[in-house]
Design an enzyme around this catalytic site. Structure first.
Site, PDB file in Angstrom:
ATOM      1  N   ASN A  50     -10.662   7.426  -8.517  1.00  0.00           N
ATOM      2  CA  ASN A  50     -10.166   6.230  -7.848  1.00  0.00           C
ATOM      3  C   ASN A  50     -11.282   5.204  -7.934  1.00  0.00           C
ATOM      4  OD1 ASN A  50      -9.022   4.329  -6.180  1.00  0.00           O
ATOM      5  ND2 ASN A  50      -9.491   5.425  -4.290  1.00  0.00           N
ATOM      6  N   GLY A  51     -11.023   4.069  -8.587  1.00  0.00           N
ATOM      7  CA  GLY A  51     -12.068   3.048  -8.725  1.00  0.00           C
ATOM      8  C   GLY A  51     -12.061   2.500 -10.134  1.00  0.00           C
ATOM      9  N   ARG A  58      -0.617   4.934  -1.955  1.00  0.00           N
ATOM     10  CA  ARG A  58      -1.828   4.362  -2.552  1.00  0.00           C
ATOM     11  C   ARG A  58      -1.636   3.986  -4.016  1.00  0.00           C
ATOM     12  NH1 ARG A  58      -6.500   5.862   0.621  1.00  0.00           N
ATOM     13  NH2 ARG A  58      -7.792   5.486  -1.191  1.00  0.00           N
ATOM     14  N   CYS A  81      -4.893   4.354  -5.820  1.00  0.00           N
ATOM     15  CA  CYS A  81      -4.914   5.704  -6.349  1.00  0.00           C
ATOM     16  C   CYS A  81      -5.206   6.691  -5.224  1.00  0.00           C
ATOM     17  CB  CYS A  81      -5.948   5.909  -7.454  1.00  0.00           C
ATOM     18  SG  CYS A  81      -5.700   4.836  -8.855  1.00  0.00           S
ATOM     19  N   LYS A  96      -1.142   0.406  -1.208  1.00  0.00           N
ATOM     20  CA  LYS A  96      -1.420   0.123   0.198  1.00  0.00           C
ATOM     21  C   LYS A  96      -2.844  -0.373   0.400  1.00  0.00           C
ATOM     22  CE  LYS A  96      -0.542   0.411   4.682  1.00  0.00           C
ATOM     23  NZ  LYS A  96       0.296  -0.667   5.201  1.00  0.00           N
ATOM     24  N   GLU A 132       3.214 -15.413   6.346  1.00  0.00           N
ATOM     25  CA  GLU A 132       3.441 -13.967   6.416  1.00  0.00           C
ATOM     26  C   GLU A 132       4.890 -13.636   6.049  1.00  0.00           C
ATOM     27  OE1 GLU A 132       1.741 -11.444   6.425  1.00  0.00           O
ATOM     28  OE2 GLU A 132       2.901  -9.816   7.287  1.00  0.00           O
ATOM     29  N   HIS A 178       5.326 -33.669   1.166  1.00  0.00           N
ATOM     30  CA  HIS A 178       4.304 -34.037   0.184  1.00  0.00           C
ATOM     31  C   HIS A 178       4.486 -33.313  -1.147  1.00  0.00           C
ATOM     32  CE1 HIS A 178       2.132 -36.306   3.263  1.00  0.00           C
ATOM     33  NE2 HIS A 178       2.540 -35.332   4.079  1.00  0.00           N
ATOM     34  N   GLU A 193       6.695  -9.387  -1.410  1.00  0.00           N
ATOM     35  CA  GLU A 193       6.221  -8.039  -1.736  1.00  0.00           C
ATOM     36  C   GLU A 193       7.300  -6.963  -1.660  1.00  0.00           C
ATOM     37  OE1 GLU A 193       3.015  -6.405   0.588  1.00  0.00           O
ATOM     38  OE2 GLU A 193       3.792  -7.210   2.444  1.00  0.00           O
ATOM     39  N   TRP A 215      -2.501   3.973  -9.458  1.00  0.00           N
ATOM     40  CA  TRP A 215      -2.184   2.543  -9.502  1.00  0.00           C
ATOM     41  C   TRP A 215      -2.979   2.021 -10.687  1.00  0.00           C
ATOM     42  CZ3 TRP A 215      -4.646  -2.216  -9.294  1.00  0.00           C
ATOM     43  CH2 TRP A 215      -3.826  -3.324  -9.028  1.00  0.00           C
ATOM     44  N   LYS A 250       5.975 -11.234   2.935  1.00  0.00           N
ATOM     45  CA  LYS A 250       6.849 -10.061   3.087  1.00  0.00           C
ATOM     46  C   LYS A 250       8.037 -10.164   2.122  1.00  0.00           C
ATOM     47  CE  LYS A 250       4.786  -7.552   6.047  1.00  0.00           C
ATOM     48  NZ  LYS A 250       3.540  -7.884   5.349  1.00  0.00           N
TER      49      LYS A 250
HETATM   50  C1  AGP Z   1       0.480  -6.509   3.458  1.00  0.00           C
HETATM   51  O1  AGP Z   1       1.818  -6.270   3.649  1.00  0.00           O
HETATM   52  C2  AGP Z   1      -0.062  -6.129   2.167  1.00  0.00           C
HETATM   53  N1  AGP Z   1       0.225  -4.792   1.835  1.00  0.00           N
HETATM   54  C3  AGP Z   1      -1.470  -6.599   1.858  1.00  0.00           C
HETATM   55  O2  AGP Z   1      -1.420  -7.976   1.755  1.00  0.00           O
HETATM   56  C4  AGP Z   1      -2.609  -6.205   2.849  1.00  0.00           C
HETATM   57  O3  AGP Z   1      -2.440  -6.869   4.062  1.00  0.00           O
HETATM   58  C5  AGP Z   1      -3.962  -6.579   2.224  1.00  0.00           C
HETATM   59  O4  AGP Z   1      -4.122  -5.858   1.036  1.00  0.00           O
HETATM   60  C6  AGP Z   1      -5.132  -6.332   3.148  1.00  0.00           C
HETATM   61  O5  AGP Z   1      -5.253  -4.985   3.487  1.00  0.00           O
HETATM   62  P1  AGP Z   1      -6.215  -4.520   4.653  1.00  0.00           P
HETATM   63  O6  AGP Z   1      -5.682  -5.067   5.916  1.00  0.00           O
HETATM   64  O7  AGP Z   1      -6.180  -3.026   4.591  1.00  0.00           O
HETATM   65  O8  AGP Z   1      -7.579  -5.074   4.357  1.00  0.00           O
END
Ligand code: AGP
Length: 618
Positions: A100-101, A27, A2, A613, A491, A514, A498, A74, A495
């Site tokens: 926000n929270g 956000r 948010c 984010k 990773e 396995h 997401e 969000w 990617k």
């Molecule tokens: C990464 O592409 C993601 N958006 C997410 O996994 C992110 O890395 C994770 O939320 C951690 O965020 P931070 O590095 O701000 O702690």
């Protein structure tokens, strides 16, 4: 999660709030809304489910006013809808809040407030936890308190981390902001006869670089010319703003189609900025000025634990590898959200390294709190945001200096975090006497080649686009890596999930036999990360096993590796790198593959569905 904005001054608030929300949309983007007050206290509220552009047209028809607050959401409590979009009003309609929270005790508070609402023939207007906040404030006002006192009492009743902005019809030239716990920040920007509020700096930069970061427990009453803070314990003061050194151009998309693409291309520069002045060759030293930890502490560490979430967790996994290989001491990594709910045994001779680009991730902050309260172990944070909550909690920080990252998918901050972890491993190894000055110098020289490895990896963009075209319709991918490439396989899969919404699994190549091998057939592509290195032969055996099941193999390997290119269906060449530096040559390719897949599928790359984010709620 948010984004919050606020404005009070002499200009029309609506367009300023909208522009601020555009800069904070990363956000959260399930819904958005703004509330504007004119000088006589006339109030207009406009909110819409969906992206900000859906709100934009509606705002043009809104009455003017020079005071207002806004929000991009969000969703946590209540699905995305006009009804659940912020701002939320008290049932009396005179108190307006954005939040926000999470109000963890909202059920209890709702039950308490219900009786009064029933008696007045009123009802809740949303399914959110937020709505209890304006209602609580309104009750306190009705009991005769000033707005500041009413807000302080209401916040005192909330459980959970929360950042709030509020306006009150009775004070049309003032906005309020409050912060309780680590629910993302609140920054106040000082203008000329006007003030701005935002969850994050990018929303303020076009207007001012003079800012004050609200501390935990503070409530601000913000007028066009002045800010008054009520601190914990009720003390009042006027804060001194500080100057931030951030270039507004850094948050512009420029000629790139998406922020993610821009940020992938920025990686060589970002990495150079991370290591600038921190990889000295004569005499050799790593992080000479950053770590505010006595050399004796570094020399006496017996173990390192690296924690993080998502992409930062993958950086932590690679960091573990470097600490073992370069510093020569035991190291582990852990998922921050799991760590504190086990019974981890640390002791004061464990160094905890938290990796978090935002410095606000609630799971990582929770783990850091646990370390401090339970173990008192020294903590280093690796983050992109100086002044973030994580930097306040840690004993010392390494700021990776990548510049703002706007794309929801972390890219350049991943390589910045990696560089910081590599330097930290060098520094610990040297402090412990396990890495000679000569060996340190060699390690640092190798690191200095990383920007060019990234550059050449980015040079494979066209090849990644071709592969994405071929496999754009695939519903699944298996990504395999071994050793230091295993976290990169994870990773790559993250990617793909997401931003491309493709089901992808990152596996240690040795694990494939396995179980996962049962999935494979002609329609299940496998991406194999296979640069030449100590485990290359084992990796090619795995590739053979995949081929025997007729699954198409896309290999990412060293330029000129004809043998590997011959063995697989599709080959992407990356520059040969020293064994410990392959994360830098491979990273751009795994990012670009996911980016191109998302592009092929026509997806919203910078704002993928359901994501935000910065994750500031549990
Ligand atoms: C990464 O592409 C993601 N958006 C997410 O996994 C992110 O890395 C994770 O939320 C951690 O965020 P931070 O590095 O701000 O702690």
């Amino acid at each position: 999660m948010c984004g919050i904005v606020g404005y009070v001054g002499h200009q029309a608030a609506g367009p300023i709030l909208l522009e601020g929300l555009q800069r904070l949309e990363y956000r959260g983007y399930d819904s958005s809304g703004i509330a504007v007050l004119d000088h006589d206290g006339a109030l207009s509220v406009m909110k819409r489910e969906g992206k900000l552009r859906d709100l934009q047209a509606a705002i043009e028809r809104m009455p003017g006013g020079a005071t207002g607050i806004g929000h991009t959401r969000w969703a946590t409590h209540g699905q995305p809808s006009d009804r659940n979009a912020h701002p939320h009003a008290s049932s009396s309609g005179d108190v307006i809040v954005v939040q926000n929270g999470i109000v963890e005790n909202y059920r209890e508070l709702k039950a308490e407030l219900q009786e009064r609402l029933d008696a007045e023939g009123r009802s809740w207007q949303s399914d959110t936890d937020t709505e209890v906040i304006p209602e609580l404030i309104s009750r306190e006002l009705a009991a005769g308190k000033s707005f500041g006192d009413a807000l302080a009492s209401a916040i005192g009743r909330l459980r959970g981390a929360n950042a709030i902005a509020a306006v009150h019809r009775g004070s049309p030239n003032r906005i309020y902001a409050a912060r309780k716990g680590s629910a993302g920040g609140i920054v106040i920007g000082y203008g000329d006869g006007e003030m701005f509020v935002a969850s994050d700096l990018p929303a303020l930069l076009p207007h001012t670089t003079s800012v004050y970061h609200l501390e935990d427990g503070e409530i601000a009453a913000i007028d066009p010319e002045s800010v008054t803070i009520r601190g914990q314990g009720g003390t009042q003061f006027q804060p001194e703003p500080t100057q931030v050194d951030l270039d507004p151009v850094a948050i512009a998309r420029g000629p790139f189609r998406h922020f993610m693409l821009k940020e992938i291309h920025e990686q060589p520069r970002a990495l150079s900025d991370t290591i600038r002045g921190r990889a000295r060759l004569e005499p050799a030293s790593a992080l000479p000025d950053d770590l505010d930890l006595p050399t004796e502490t570094l020399a006496s560490i017996e173990r390192v634990l690296v924690i993080g979430m998502g992409t930062s967790l993958h950086a932590a996994m690679i960091g573990r590898w470097w600490i073992e290989q370069i510093a020569g001491i035991p190291a582990d990594f852990d998922n921050a959200s799991e760590f504190r709910f086990r019974a981890p045994l640390l002791g004061p001779s464990t160094l905890v390294v938290a990796v978090t680009q935002s410095g606000e991730t609630i799971d990582t902050l929770g783990a850091m709190n646990h370390v401090r309260d339970r173990w008192g172990a020294p903590q280093v944070v690796i983050t992109n945001v100086d002044g973030s909550e994580a930097t306040r909690q840690a004993d010392t920080s390494i700021i990776i200096r990548c510049g703002p990252e706007v794309g929801v998918a972390s890219t350049k901050t991943f390589v910045g975090s990696l560089a910081a972890l590599y330097l930290l491993a060098c520094r610990i190894g040297h402090a412990q006497g396990r890495l000679s000055t000569e060996a340190l110098s060699k390690r640092l020289e190798q690191l200095l080649t990383a920007p060019s490895l990234l550059e050449r990896g980015i040079g494979q963009a066209a090849r990644c686009a071709q592969i994405a075209q071929l496999f754009g319709a695939a519903s699944n991918f298996l990504v395999l890596g071994r050793g230091i490439e295993y976290p990169l396989a994870m990773e790559a899969a993250l990617k793909c999930k997401e931003i491309s919404y493709v089901h992808a699994e990152g596996y240690a190549a040795g694990e494939m036999k396995h179980g996962p091998i049962a999935l494979l057939d002609q329609g299940f592509p496998v991406i194999a990360l296979a640069p030449r290195g100590p485990l290359f032969d084992k990796m090619t055996s795995t590739i053979q096993q995949v081929r025997a099941r007729r699954a198409p193999v896309i290999a990412v390997g060293d330029e000129g590796d004809a043998e590997l290119a011959e063995l697989v269906d599709h080959f992407i060449a990356v520059p040969p790198a020293p064994p410990l530096l392959t994360p830098f040559s491979l990273t751009p390719v795994v990012q670009l593959l996911a980016y191109q897949l998302a592009l092929t599928r026509g997806l919203d790359i910078d704002q993928p569905r359901n994501l935000a984010k910065t994750v500031t709620v549990e």
